[in-house]
Design a protein around this motif. Structure first.
Motif, PDB file in Angstrom:
ATOM      1  N   LEU A 154       0.893  -0.974  -0.126  1.00  0.00           N
ATOM      2  CA  LEU A 154      -0.531  -0.070  -0.192  1.00  0.00           C
ATOM      3  C   LEU A 154       0.677   1.160   0.225  1.00  0.00           C
ATOM      4  O   LEU A 154       0.163   2.144  -0.664  1.00  0.00           O
ATOM      5  CB  LEU A 154      -0.902   0.053   1.256  1.00  0.00           C
ATOM      6  CG  LEU A 154      -2.111  -0.961   0.814  1.00  0.00           C
ATOM      7  CD1 LEU A 154      -2.557  -1.061   2.983  1.00  0.00           C
ATOM      8  CD2 LEU A 154      -2.987  -1.271   0.163  1.00  0.00           C
ATOM      9  N   GLN A 157       2.172   1.647  -3.692  1.00  0.00           N
ATOM     10  CA  GLN A 157       1.347   2.594  -4.265  1.00  0.00           C
ATOM     11  C   GLN A 157       0.756   4.237  -4.030  1.00  0.00           C
ATOM     12  O   GLN A 157       0.500   4.266  -5.240  1.00  0.00           O
ATOM     13  CB  GLN A 157       0.442   1.832  -4.350  1.00  0.00           C
ATOM     14  CG  GLN A 157      -0.263  -0.170  -4.404  1.00  0.00           C
ATOM     15  CD  GLN A 157      -1.542  -0.744  -4.367  1.00  0.00           C
ATOM     16  OE1 GLN A 157      -2.833  -0.189  -3.706  1.00  0.00           O
ATOM     17  NE2 GLN A 157      -1.574  -2.220  -4.413  1.00  0.00           N
ATOM     18  N   LEU A 158       0.659   3.835  -2.964  1.00  0.00           N
ATOM     19  CA  LEU A 158       0.939   5.909  -2.269  1.00  0.00           C
ATOM     20  C   LEU A 158       1.449   6.498  -2.993  1.00  0.00           C
ATOM     21  O   LEU A 158       1.099   7.076  -3.620  1.00  0.00           O
ATOM     22  CB  LEU A 158       0.281   5.464  -1.140  1.00  0.00           C
ATOM     23  CG  LEU A 158       0.063   6.868  -0.588  1.00  0.00           C
ATOM     24  CD1 LEU A 158      -1.523   7.715  -1.254  1.00  0.00           C
ATOM     25  CD2 LEU A 158       0.180   6.990   1.336  1.00  0.00           C
ATOM     26  N   ARG A 159       2.848   5.847  -2.614  1.00  0.00           N
ATOM     27  CA  ARG A 159       4.168   6.391  -3.057  1.00  0.00           C
ATOM     28  C   ARG A 159       3.912   6.853  -4.666  1.00  0.00           C
ATOM     29  O   ARG A 159       4.690   8.066  -5.323  1.00  0.00           O
ATOM     30  CB  ARG A 159       5.200   6.177  -3.039  1.00  0.00           C
ATOM     31  CG  ARG A 159       6.777   6.840  -2.815  1.00  0.00           C
ATOM     32  CD  ARG A 159       7.774   5.808  -2.665  1.00  0.00           C
ATOM     33  NE  ARG A 159       8.035   4.742  -2.739  1.00  0.00           N
ATOM     34  CZ  ARG A 159       8.896   3.876  -2.438  1.00  0.00           C
ATOM     35  NH1 ARG A 159       9.964   3.994  -1.382  1.00  0.00           N
ATOM     36  NH2 ARG A 159       8.798   2.490  -2.680  1.00  0.00           N
ATOM     37  N   ALA A 161       1.408   7.127  -7.013  1.00  0.00           N
ATOM     38  CA  ALA A 161       0.491   7.634  -7.281  1.00  0.00           C
ATOM     39  C   ALA A 161       0.705   8.760  -6.675  1.00  0.00           C
ATOM     40  O   ALA A 161       0.528   9.794  -8.299  1.00  0.00           O
ATOM     41  CB  ALA A 161      -1.062   7.032  -6.251  1.00  0.00           C
ATOM     42  N   GLN A 162       1.575   9.293  -5.654  1.00  0.00           N
ATOM     43  CA  GLN A 162       1.501  10.920  -5.497  1.00  0.00           C
ATOM     44  C   GLN A 162       2.803  11.642  -6.965  1.00  0.00           C
ATOM     45  O   GLN A 162       2.879  12.246  -7.218  1.00  0.00           O
ATOM     46  CB  GLN A 162       2.406  10.761  -4.712  1.00  0.00           C
ATOM     47  CG  GLN A 162       1.256  10.929  -2.634  1.00  0.00           C
ATOM     48  CD  GLN A 162       1.658  10.829  -1.346  1.00  0.00           C
ATOM     49  OE1 GLN A 162       3.185  10.586  -1.379  1.00  0.00           O
ATOM     50  NE2 GLN A 162       1.045  11.065  -1.293  1.00  0.00           N
ATOM     51  N   THR A 169       7.357  14.583  -0.876  1.00  0.00           N
ATOM     52  CA  THR A 169       7.239  13.444  -0.439  1.00  0.00           C
ATOM     53  C   THR A 169       7.110  14.387   0.910  1.00  0.00           C
ATOM     54  O   THR A 169       8.377  14.667   0.931  1.00  0.00           O
ATOM     55  CB  THR A 169       8.147  12.828  -0.903  1.00  0.00           C
ATOM     56  OG1 THR A 169       8.178  12.268  -1.885  1.00  0.00           O
ATOM     57  CG2 THR A 169       8.063  11.089   0.146  1.00  0.00           C
ATOM     58  N   PHE A 174       1.576  11.852   3.575  1.00  0.00           N
ATOM     59  CA  PHE A 174       2.434  10.436   3.495  1.00  0.00           C
ATOM     60  C   PHE A 174       1.838   9.581   4.235  1.00  0.00           C
ATOM     61  O   PHE A 174       1.166   8.440   3.683  1.00  0.00           O
ATOM     62  CB  PHE A 174       3.666   9.988   2.849  1.00  0.00           C
ATOM     63  CG  PHE A 174       4.248   8.854   2.858  1.00  0.00           C
ATOM     64  CD1 PHE A 174       3.928   8.370   1.165  1.00  0.00           C
ATOM     65  CD2 PHE A 174       4.760   7.919   3.903  1.00  0.00           C
ATOM     66  CE1 PHE A 174       3.971   7.222   0.969  1.00  0.00           C
ATOM     67  CE2 PHE A 174       4.613   6.435   3.453  1.00  0.00           C
ATOM     68  CZ  PHE A 174       4.573   5.720   1.833  1.00  0.00           C
ATOM     69  N   PRO A 177      -2.462   9.395   4.281  1.00  0.00           N
ATOM     70  CA  PRO A 177      -3.962   8.058   3.555  1.00  0.00           C
ATOM     71  C   PRO A 177      -2.882   6.789   3.388  1.00  0.00           C
ATOM     72  O   PRO A 177      -4.143   6.078   3.465  1.00  0.00           O
ATOM     73  CB  PRO A 177      -2.803   9.124   2.113  1.00  0.00           C
ATOM     74  CG  PRO A 177      -2.514  10.387   2.313  1.00  0.00           C
ATOM     75  CD  PRO A 177      -1.865  10.521   3.626  1.00  0.00           C
ATOM     76  N   LEU A 178      -2.035   6.371   4.140  1.00  0.00           N
ATOM     77  CA  LEU A 178      -1.014   5.138   4.383  1.00  0.00           C
ATOM     78  C   LEU A 178      -2.093   4.438   5.499  1.00  0.00           C
ATOM     79  O   LEU A 178      -2.943   3.415   5.325  1.00  0.00           O
ATOM     80  CB  LEU A 178       0.099   5.184   4.706  1.00  0.00           C
ATOM     81  CG  LEU A 178       0.660   3.998   4.736  1.00  0.00           C
ATOM     82  CD1 LEU A 178       0.927   2.725   3.533  1.00  0.00           C
ATOM     83  CD2 LEU A 178       1.957   3.614   5.136  1.00  0.00           C
ATOM     84  N   ARG A 181      -5.665   4.249   4.565  1.00  0.00           N
ATOM     85  CA  ARG A 181      -5.338   2.828   3.232  1.00  0.00           C
ATOM     86  C   ARG A 181      -5.241   1.419   4.503  1.00  0.00           C
ATOM     87  O   ARG A 181      -6.310   0.204   3.873  1.00  0.00           O
ATOM     88  CB  ARG A 181      -4.813   2.851   2.012  1.00  0.00           C
ATOM     89  CG  ARG A 181      -5.096   3.945   1.627  1.00  0.00           C
ATOM     90  CD  ARG A 181      -4.131   3.401  -0.006  1.00  0.00           C
ATOM     91  NE  ARG A 181      -4.092   4.691  -0.370  1.00  0.00           N
ATOM     92  CZ  ARG A 181      -3.594   4.371  -2.306  1.00  0.00           C
ATOM     93  NH1 ARG A 181      -2.680   3.760  -2.399  1.00  0.00           N
ATOM     94  NH2 ARG A 181      -4.131   5.907  -2.913  1.00  0.00           N
TER      95      ARG A 181
END
Length: 200
Positions: A154, A157-159, A161-162, A169, A174, A177-178, A181
């Protein structure tokens, strides 16, 4: 993917070693870290663990690639220790974190989750008379091992997407949202367990 929860099939000596023996060795490494008070001693133990990866035939490169997700954490730990103590303490603490992560990773790379949980269930068997449910503890262990690569996935994926959106960053943008999720995944996992009657 993560070192934890990623089993690599093989026929090496470490693969064939009993799961219980490997868990005891992992506990021994953790205890040994506390008994070794010199930074170079912990670094030497770290080198020994690194040398076990080629012996297990899982590839040292795999281990090093998995540590990328810990890069910022290790850097933060090292900087904090330098500021409050000195470079020797920073090296000692950083080496300890690396040592424990790599040792735990080596165990899960060479041992199936089923074998690990079976050991826990057998060890906790005598405690049934005190109300302990070994099977539930084993299930908790299996879910915990599985959760590590899921959360790291996860995070990746988040990194990505950003980065795709050109966002900088930052810890707050960060971490929040992590966390959301991860909690959503935990809720889905809990719902699945309840649906299978494992909520009591």
């Amino acid at each position: 993917m993560s070192l934890l929860g990623l089993y690599v099939p093989g026929g090496s000596l470490l693969h064939r070693a009993p799961a219980g023996a490997k868990l005891l060795a992992l506990i021994g490494v953790a205890v040994g870290c506390q008994l070794l008070d010199r930074w170079w001693q912990r670094c030497a133990l770290l080198v020994v663990v690194l040398l076990l990866y080629p012996l297990a035939r899982v590839g040292l490169g795999l281990a090093l690639r998995q540590l990328r997700s810990l890069g910022w954490v290790l850097l933060a730990i090292a900087v904090a220790q330098v500021l409050v103590a000195d470079w020797q303490v920073a090296v000692s603490v950083t080496a300890t974190v690396l040592l424990l992560v790599l040792a735990a990773g080596l165990v899960t790379l060479t041992t199936t989750t089923t074998a690990l949980t079976d050991v826990v269930v057998r060890v906790l068997g005598p405690f049934r008379r005190f109300g302990v449910a070994p099977e539930r503890v084993g299930l908790l262990l299996a879910l915990s091992i599985r959760a590590v690569p899921v959360v790291l996935g996860l995070a990746e994926q988040l990194r990505d997407a950003q980065r795709a959106r050109g966002l900088p960053t930052r810890a707050r943008t960060f971490a929040v949202p992590l966390l959301v999720r991860a909690l959503r995944h935990a809720q889905q996992m809990g719902d699945a367990l309840v649906a299978r009657g494992l909520d009591d």
